[in-house]
Design an enzyme around this catalytic site. Structure first.
Site, PDB file in Angstrom:
ATOM      1  CG  ASP A 206      -2.280   0.655   0.940  1.00  0.00           C
ATOM      2  OD1 ASP A 206      -2.267   1.782   0.424  1.00  0.00           O
ATOM      3  OD2 ASP A 206      -3.339   0.074   1.253  1.00  0.00           O
ATOM      4  CG  HIS A 229      -0.544   1.597  -3.402  1.00  0.00           C
ATOM      5  ND1 HIS A 229      -1.818   1.307  -2.938  1.00  0.00           N
ATOM      6  CD2 HIS A 229      -0.128   0.461  -4.044  1.00  0.00           C
ATOM      7  CE1 HIS A 229      -2.152   0.071  -3.274  1.00  0.00           C
ATOM      8  NE2 HIS A 229      -1.137  -0.464  -3.943  1.00  0.00           N
TER       9      HIS A 229
END
Length: 382
Positions: A206, A229
């Site tokens: 993430d 991310h």
């Protein structure tokens, strides 16, 4: 249960009282959690009338959910030489966090050891929009802290989370989990100020770093991000009691094979806050899908109600000397709110080349006020 150690200085004020968890009954390679031994060692160290150190020596120690709570009488160190491993059985763990430091001033966490969240055994139980797994390490209302030379491995949820913290410094931290591991943010910072992260490598599933509501004066430098991310502000605007995010400096960082680079994301809602004073400088992008992104229509779990435009005001954001390669054509995407357009957005010396089929890199803007200077690839839309 304790001993004195000298850190190498003749200054007696730098002597630590050491509280070794094995002297309290912690057993390496035990199949049962050593939680009570760790709790007793912390309690004694926290009450010590001098500088103290909780020592976890070399070895693998199973540890259940635990909160190391203050305030302590004096500065305290948690020195991890070995590996702490979380149970795979969630029924014996706190649902929110595995290891928590709370209300501690003058904390040092170091030692070169590893916090193994053992997330591999639990990730399959996660569904979209599910955050039911515990965060590996949380810092709550911690002040004047240094987190150095530690590794966080395979967290069940986020690796490290900060809330209500002030003046914390992360240096030479290693965070790692597979790129497809769910919700495993590297470092999440909320309602905190004066936080620095430097010389740190983050590869996870993430956001490498997530800047959330109520944060201010955040400095990020010499961070390697990938997979992951990217570095994200937000998402913001989801809850009505959110606070402004002010002052973020990101410089001299590298992103490799990430889905995003530098991202600001807000949801379509009536929550009225500001996100301002951001400087992104000297950033290298290596095969990044979306190097520069402002997304004020963020919708992580469709369908979303997009009838109300985002009321988050984004302003005073500078991108300077951002270069490298984009794995998609759209290298710069600035999609702002039609109700509160982004203001004073500056692009200065941007050189992001598209690699792969489809042509040259491009940019796309909506509801943005600002300026561009210096070299610009792709051609700027402001």
């Amino acid at each position: 249960m304790l001993e004195m150690v000298n850190n190498g200085s003749a200054d007696q004020s730098k002597l630590y009282k050491v509280f070794d968890v094995t002297k309290y009954g912690a057993i390496p390679k035990s199949l049962t959690a050593n939680t009570q031994a760790f709790a007793r060692a912390w309690s004694d160290a926290c009450k010590w009338n001098g500088k103290s150190m909780v020592l976890v020596p070399a070895g693998n120690f199973m540890l259940g959910s635990i909160t190391f709570i203050g305030p302590c009488k004096n500065p305290i160190a948690f020195t991890l030489k070995g590996t702490l491993k979380a149970p795979s059985n969630l029924s014996v763990m706190n649902k929110d966090q595995w290891i928590s430091f709370r209300y501690v001033t003058g904390l040092v966490v170091n030692g070169g050891g590893t916090f193994d969240g053992n997330g591999v055994s639990n990730w399959k139980s996660v569904t979209p929009n599910s955050y039911s797994l515990p965060i590996s390490i949380t810092f709550q209302f911690v002040r004047n802290a240094h987190i150095n030379h530690i590794t966080s491995l395979n967290s069940k949820n986020a690796h490290i989370s900060l809330f209500g913290c002030d003046n914390m410094h992360f240096n030479k931290v290693r965070i790692t989990a597979p790129g497809d591991s769910p919700n495993t943010d590297g470092i999440k910072i909320g309602n905190s100020k004066r936080i620095s992260i430097s010389k740190t490598a983050i590869g996870t599933g993430d956001d490498c770093i997530a800047i959330l509501s109520g944060t201010s004066k955040i400095d990020v430098s010499e961070v390697f991000c990938g997979p992951g991310h990217g570095i994200s502000v937000g998402s913001l605007g989801r809850y009505k009691d959110e606070k402004n995010v002010v002052g973020l400096n990101v410089k001299n960082c590298i992103f490799k094979d990430t889905t995003n680079g530098l991202r600001i994301k807000t949801m379509a809602s009536s929550t009225a806050i500001a996100a301002s004073g951001f400087n992104f400088q000297n950033i290298f992008m290596n095969n990044v899908q979306n190097p520069i992104v402002i997304d004020q229509h963020y919708c992580p779990y469709p369908p979303c109600n997009q009838q109300t435009p985002s009321h988050v005001q984004i302003k005073d954001v500078t991108y300077k000397n951002i270069w490298g390669t984009s794995s998609t054509k759209l290298a710069v995407s600035l999609q702002c709110s039609k109700r509160f357009p982004c203001t004073n957005i500056v692009l200065n010396d941007i050189n992001l080349v598209h690699v792969g089929p489809g042509g040259f890199s491009s940019s796309l803007c909506s509801n943005v006020n600002g300026a561009s200077y210096g070299r610009q690839t792709p051609a700027p839309c402001i």
